[in-house]
Design a protein around this motif. Sequence first.
Motif, PDB file in Angstrom:
ATOM      1  N   LEU A   1     -22.907   1.828  30.424  1.00 43.85           N
ATOM      2  CA  LEU A   1     -23.051   3.282  30.397  1.00 43.85           C
ATOM      3  C   LEU A   1     -22.244   3.830  29.222  1.00 43.85           C
ATOM      4  CD1 LEU A   1     -24.284   5.679  31.987  1.00 43.85           C
ATOM      5  CD2 LEU A   1     -22.060   5.874  33.136  1.00 43.85           C
ATOM      6  N   HIS A   2     -22.897   4.605  28.377  1.00 43.21           N
ATOM      7  CA  HIS A   2     -22.329   4.978  27.076  1.00 43.21           C
ATOM      8  C   HIS A   2     -22.622   6.444  26.798  1.00 43.21           C
ATOM      9  CE1 HIS A   2     -21.275   4.155  22.791  1.00 43.21           C
ATOM     10  NE2 HIS A   2     -22.189   5.087  22.554  1.00 43.21           N
ATOM     11  N   SER A   3     -21.706   7.101  26.125  1.00 42.79           N
ATOM     12  CA  SER A   3     -21.935   8.465  25.661  1.00 42.79           C
ATOM     13  C   SER A   3     -21.194   8.672  24.352  1.00 42.79           C
ATOM     14  CB  SER A   3     -21.476   9.490  26.710  1.00 42.79           C
ATOM     15  OG  SER A   3     -21.858  10.801  26.318  1.00 42.79           O
ATOM     16  N   HIS A   4     -21.576   9.689  23.626  1.00 41.53           N
ATOM     17  CA  HIS A   4     -20.948  10.006  22.350  1.00 41.53           C
ATOM     18  C   HIS A   4     -21.204  11.478  22.038  1.00 41.53           C
ATOM     19  CE1 HIS A   4     -24.883   7.826  21.479  1.00 41.53           C
ATOM     20  NE2 HIS A   4     -25.163   9.106  21.417  1.00 41.53           N
ATOM     21  N   ALA A   5     -20.547  11.980  21.037  1.00 45.50           N
ATOM     22  CA  ALA A   5     -20.598  13.410  20.710  1.00 45.50           C
ATOM     23  C   ALA A   5     -21.872  13.768  19.964  1.00 45.50           C
ATOM     24  CB  ALA A   5     -19.367  13.808  19.910  1.00 45.50           C
ATOM     25  N   HIS A   6     -22.994  13.441  20.565  1.00 47.70           N
ATOM     26  CA  HIS A   6     -24.303  13.838  20.033  1.00 47.70           C
ATOM     27  C   HIS A   6     -25.127  14.376  21.188  1.00 47.70           C
ATOM     28  CE1 HIS A   6     -23.642  12.070  16.046  1.00 47.70           C
ATOM     29  NE2 HIS A   6     -23.133  11.021  16.672  1.00 47.70           N
ATOM     30  N   ASN A   7     -25.879  15.386  20.932  1.00 46.93           N
ATOM     31  CA  ASN A   7     -26.671  16.022  21.974  1.00 46.93           C
ATOM     32  C   ASN A   7     -28.123  15.604  21.897  1.00 46.93           C
ATOM     33  OD1 ASN A   7     -24.342  17.374  22.695  1.00 46.93           O
ATOM     34  ND2 ASN A   7     -24.872  19.241  21.589  1.00 46.93           N
ATOM     35  N   TYR A   8     -28.821  15.742  23.031  1.00 49.18           N
ATOM     36  CA  TYR A   8     -30.258  15.486  23.054  1.00 49.18           C
ATOM     37  C   TYR A   8     -30.970  16.510  22.170  1.00 49.18           C
ATOM     38  CZ  TYR A   8     -29.692  12.405  27.119  1.00 49.18           C
ATOM     39  OH  TYR A   8     -29.339  11.382  27.953  1.00 49.18           O
ATOM     40  N   PRO A   9     -31.942  16.084  21.377  1.00 52.34           N
ATOM     41  CA  PRO A   9     -32.667  17.061  20.541  1.00 52.34           C
ATOM     42  C   PRO A   9     -33.555  17.991  21.358  1.00 52.34           C
ATOM     43  CG  PRO A   9     -33.662  14.885  20.342  1.00 52.34           C
ATOM     44  CD  PRO A   9     -32.417  14.707  21.141  1.00 52.34           C
ATOM     45  N   ASP A  10     -33.994  17.529  22.531  1.00 52.72           N
ATOM     46  CA  ASP A  10     -34.860  18.340  23.385  1.00 52.72           C
ATOM     47  C   ASP A  10     -34.232  18.454  24.771  1.00 52.72           C
ATOM     48  OD1 ASP A  10     -36.881  18.562  21.375  1.00 52.72           O
ATOM     49  OD2 ASP A  10     -37.510  16.511  21.850  1.00 52.72           O
ATOM     50  N   GLY A  11     -34.956  19.095  25.692  1.00 57.02           N
ATOM     51  CA  GLY A  11     -34.472  19.237  27.051  1.00 57.02           C
ATOM     52  C   GLY A  11     -33.293  20.173  27.128  1.00 57.02           C
ATOM     53  N   SER A  12     -32.252  19.754  27.815  1.00 53.88           N
ATOM     54  CA  SER A  12     -31.068  20.600  27.987  1.00 53.88           C
ATOM     55  C   SER A  12     -30.225  20.681  26.727  1.00 53.88           C
ATOM     56  CB  SER A  12     -30.214  20.056  29.130  1.00 53.88           C
ATOM     57  OG  SER A  12     -29.686  18.781  28.787  1.00 53.88           O
ATOM     58  N   GLN A  13     -30.421  19.730  25.801  1.00 52.10           N
ATOM     59  CA  GLN A  13     -29.640  19.634  24.571  1.00 52.10           C
ATOM     60  C   GLN A  13     -28.146  19.444  24.859  1.00 52.10           C
ATOM     61  OE1 GLN A  13     -30.638  22.999  22.072  1.00 52.10           O
ATOM     62  NE2 GLN A  13     -32.697  22.222  21.657  1.00 52.10           N
ATOM     63  N   GLN A  14     -27.850  18.820  25.998  1.00 52.30           N
ATOM     64  CA  GLN A  14     -26.470  18.480  26.318  1.00 52.30           C
ATOM     65  C   GLN A  14     -26.134  17.101  25.760  1.00 52.30           C
ATOM     66  OE1 GLN A  14     -26.312  18.909  30.572  1.00 52.30           O
ATOM     67  NE2 GLN A  14     -26.521  21.148  30.513  1.00 52.30           N
ATOM     68  N   GLN A  15     -24.915  16.652  25.968  1.00 52.18           N
ATOM     69  CA  GLN A  15     -24.429  15.407  25.376  1.00 52.18           C
ATOM     70  C   GLN A  15     -25.216  14.211  25.901  1.00 52.18           C
ATOM     71  OE1 GLN A  15     -20.147  15.114  24.917  1.00 52.18           O
ATOM     72  NE2 GLN A  15     -20.209  12.974  25.587  1.00 52.18           N
ATOM     73  N   GLN A  16     -25.551  13.296  24.992  1.00 50.06           N
ATOM     74  CA  GLN A  16     -26.418  12.167  25.313  1.00 50.06           C
ATOM     75  C   GLN A  16     -25.710  11.134  26.198  1.00 50.06           C
ATOM     76  OE1 GLN A  16     -27.800  10.462  21.659  1.00 50.06           O
ATOM     77  NE2 GLN A  16     -28.966  12.273  21.036  1.00 50.06           N
TER      78      GLN A  16
ATOM     79  N   HIS B   1     -29.411  16.905  36.560  1.00 46.42           N
ATOM     80  CA  HIS B   1     -30.010  18.123  37.096  1.00 46.42           C
ATOM     81  C   HIS B   1     -31.519  17.921  37.163  1.00 46.42           C
ATOM     82  CE1 HIS B   1     -29.120  18.956  32.637  1.00 46.42           C
ATOM     83  NE2 HIS B   1     -30.332  18.440  32.718  1.00 46.42           N
ATOM     84  N   ASN B   2     -32.170  18.780  37.896  1.00 44.37           N
ATOM     85  CA  ASN B   2     -33.627  18.708  38.017  1.00 44.37           C
ATOM     86  C   ASN B   2     -34.343  19.725  37.145  1.00 44.37           C
ATOM     87  OD1 ASN B   2     -32.990  21.047  39.335  1.00 44.37           O
ATOM     88  ND2 ASN B   2     -33.730  20.397  41.348  1.00 44.37           N
ATOM     89  N   ALA B   3     -33.579  20.338  36.217  1.00 44.07           N
ATOM     90  CA  ALA B   3     -34.189  21.334  35.337  1.00 44.07           C
ATOM     91  C   ALA B   3     -34.941  20.688  34.181  1.00 44.07           C
ATOM     92  CB  ALA B   3     -33.113  22.282  34.805  1.00 44.07           C
ATOM     93  N   HIS B   4     -34.574  19.477  33.814  1.00 43.05           N
ATOM     94  CA  HIS B   4     -35.205  18.795  32.689  1.00 43.05           C
ATOM     95  C   HIS B   4     -35.443  17.338  33.068  1.00 43.05           C
ATOM     96  CE1 HIS B   4     -34.412  22.211  30.001  1.00 43.05           C
ATOM     97  NE2 HIS B   4     -33.204  22.262  30.554  1.00 43.05           N
ATOM     98  N   MET B   5     -36.499  16.761  32.527  1.00 47.77           N
ATOM     99  CA  MET B   5     -36.813  15.363  32.765  1.00 47.77           C
ATOM    100  C   MET B   5     -36.221  14.503  31.651  1.00 47.77           C
ATOM    101  SD  MET B   5     -38.271  15.991  35.514  1.00 47.77           S
ATOM    102  CE  MET B   5     -38.759  14.339  36.022  1.00 47.77           C
ATOM    103  N   ALA B   6     -36.034  13.215  31.940  1.00 51.19           N
ATOM    104  CA  ALA B   6     -35.452  12.289  30.964  1.00 51.19           C
ATOM    105  C   ALA B   6     -36.349  12.174  29.736  1.00 51.19           C
ATOM    106  CB  ALA B   6     -35.251  10.923  31.602  1.00 51.19           C
ATOM    107  N   PRO B   7     -35.771  11.997  28.544  1.00 51.99           N
ATOM    108  CA  PRO B   7     -36.585  11.941  27.328  1.00 51.99           C
ATOM    109  C   PRO B   7     -37.449  10.691  27.205  1.00 51.99           C
ATOM    110  CG  PRO B   7     -34.282  11.515  26.816  1.00 51.99           C
ATOM    111  CD  PRO B   7     -34.335  11.930  28.253  1.00 51.99           C
ATOM    112  N   VAL B   8     -37.049   9.584  27.832  1.00 51.89           N
ATOM    113  CA  VAL B   8     -37.815   8.328  27.730  1.00 51.89           C
ATOM    114  C   VAL B   8     -38.593   8.081  29.016  1.00 51.89           C
ATOM    115  CG1 VAL B   8     -37.679   5.849  27.332  1.00 51.89           C
ATOM    116  CG2 VAL B   8     -36.154   7.391  26.079  1.00 51.89           C
ATOM    117  N   THR B   9     -37.882   7.943  30.124  1.00 48.69           N
ATOM    118  CA  THR B   9     -38.550   7.756  31.423  1.00 48.69           C
ATOM    119  C   THR B   9     -38.816   9.144  32.004  1.00 48.69           C
ATOM    120  OG1 THR B   9     -36.368   7.543  32.448  1.00 48.69           O
ATOM    121  CG2 THR B   9     -37.499   5.510  31.839  1.00 48.69           C
ATOM    122  N   THR B  10     -39.928   9.706  31.643  1.00 52.21           N
ATOM    123  CA  THR B  10     -40.205  11.119  31.917  1.00 52.21           C
ATOM    124  C   THR B  10     -40.399  11.419  33.398  1.00 52.21           C
ATOM    125  OG1 THR B  10     -42.555  10.663  31.467  1.00 52.21           O
ATOM    126  CG2 THR B  10     -41.220  11.491  29.646  1.00 52.21           C
TER     127      THR B  10
END
Length: 345
Positions: free
Chosen positions: A239-254, A306-315
Amino acid sequence: MLISLARLAAGGNRTAEPKGNYPPNFNYTFTRCFTALFGIGLAPLAYLTCFHLNMQRKACFLAGLLVIADNALCVMSRFTLLDTPLLFFTAAALCSIAGFQNTRHCAFTPAWWRWLLLTGASLGLVASSKWIGLFAVALVGLYTVEELFNMYTDLAPVYAVVRHFAARVAALIVLPLAIYLACFKAHFMILSHSGPGDATMPPAFQVRLHGSKLSHQPFTVMYGSVLDLRSMHPGSGLLHSHAHNYPDGSQQQQITGYSHKDSNNNWVIMRVSNELNYTSGPLLSVKNGDSVRLMHKKTLAMLHSHNAHMAPVTTRDYEVTAYGKSEWNDTNNEWRIEVYKEDSP
């Protein structure tokens, strides 16, 4: 291990990464010559294979000449890759089984045993090089099955068929398997220390490596501990994260999966309530059924969904992000511990 042996003989460090620039004192010419020897050996093996197949001498010379003139083989032999040893051991297996075919009428003679054992040794080496070498094992296996079937249908004595079967089991199954396992044994004996590549291995394997941090870690997980969380699916990584946000959806941290050791894999496990002092308070273990929160140690963001946005890969799945702070009372940061299978230390 063959490539590492060549690098070690050339004056290099067996633990050094093969990528990037060579050290100033590293004799890379030697390593290329080492793998080129396997490419050179393909030409006489082609000649001998055709010879054992009872072809004319001119055809044998032509086969060897075609191997020498093959541009792809010439280029491949220049690089320090496993493909050239793989081809060499495959050609050796084919040459050996062709020689064994010529001695089928003088069974259990020294020449018959020599070609049979050479075939088994070649199969063990080709399977140890790459798993694609199992095609050579399948070829020899089909030939052996056909030979034993013909022997049975020719009404050979039962004891003779059993004797031939036992000889082939010993030479074509036991011997290759012993070579294959011996290569793994040598591999684990040489690579006995922890390194950047062991993050892809299960924790039970990592804990046996010298210098592994896991060997000094307690089995019980306490609140406030720093964790690396591995996916149960092979190849998914940590499980990994970094200071980059999703380009779509919630645009929160990846949130991603990463298969190498990295400080961005570190998460702090926390209770839902903030009354516990993780530095001076009493230690409290994490139990099955607990609701917890996970804080990314480097960015201090909380593992969130959250249920406001779906995952970018496994939609079909909900989006998982890193969002919020530890003092926020956000139920979307809460995760429940469910022990599926508990292994004893």
